[in-house]
Design a protein around this motif. Structure first.
Motif, PDB file in Angstrom:
ATOM      1  N   GLU A  62       0.814  -1.280   0.035  1.00 31.42           N
ATOM      2  CA  GLU A  62      -0.119  -0.095   0.259  1.00 31.42           C
ATOM      3  C   GLU A  62       1.037   1.229   0.049  1.00 31.42           C
ATOM      4  O   GLU A  62       1.743   1.521   0.714  1.00 31.42           O
ATOM      5  CB  GLU A  62      -0.925   0.011   1.138  1.00 31.42           C
ATOM      6  N   MET A  64       0.609   5.674   0.458  1.00 34.82           N
ATOM      7  CA  MET A  64      -0.642   6.453   0.813  1.00 34.82           C
ATOM      8  C   MET A  64      -0.219   7.871   0.709  1.00 34.82           C
ATOM      9  O   MET A  64       0.953   8.043   0.671  1.00 34.82           O
ATOM     10  CB  MET A  64      -0.699   6.245   2.569  1.00 34.82           C
ATOM     11  N   TRP A  79      -4.408  11.443   6.294  1.00 33.93           N
ATOM     12  CA  TRP A  79      -4.206  10.513   4.902  1.00 33.93           C
ATOM     13  C   TRP A  79      -5.491  10.552   4.125  1.00 33.93           C
ATOM     14  O   TRP A  79      -6.562  10.688   4.979  1.00 33.93           O
ATOM     15  CB  TRP A  79      -3.832   9.126   5.551  1.00 33.93           C
TER      16      TRP A  79
END
Length: 119
Positions: A62, A64, A79
């Motif tokens: 992932e 972000m 985020w």
């Protein structure tokens, strides 16, 4: 004599303001850089705080994006997924606090971890 005392007072006041402003500016500078920490599951996580207020994060599988702002001894990252991360400077090290979507970045976090500033 009054004129000299007035000038000395003005110089002292200007010095106090300058010291205060440099301390506030320094707080934001202290947080820019790259951090290594762990996510809420204990897996490795990397956080990068850019001088322009942008933030990037990476953990296994992932990537972000977000934005950050600094306080006196902390930086809060918002985020895009709704989570928040708070990095707090404690002496010569940092702590990372994670807050879930809809949770304000204060009070009891969902998780805590140490963060190491590597750049």
């Amino acid at each position: 004599m009054n004129n000299l005392l007035g000038r000395a007072t003005a110089i002292l006041a200007a010095s106090v303001v300058a010291i205060g402003l440099s301390g506030a500016a320094q707080a934001a500078v202290d947080f820019t850089g790259k951090y290594l920490t762990t996510d809420t599951g204990g897996k490795p996580m990397q956080i990068v705080l850019a001088p322009n207020g942008r933030a990037w994060g990476h953990r296994p599988g992932e990537y972000m994006k977000g934005a950050w702002a600094a306080g006196k001894r902390y930086a809060v990252i918002s985020w895009k997924g709704g989570w928040s991360t708070k990095l707090v400077k404690r002496g010569d090290h940092f702590k990372k606090f994670a807050y879930g979507p809809g949770q304000a970045p204060k009070g009891k976090p969902l998780s805590k971890a140490y963060a190491v500033k590597v750049q």
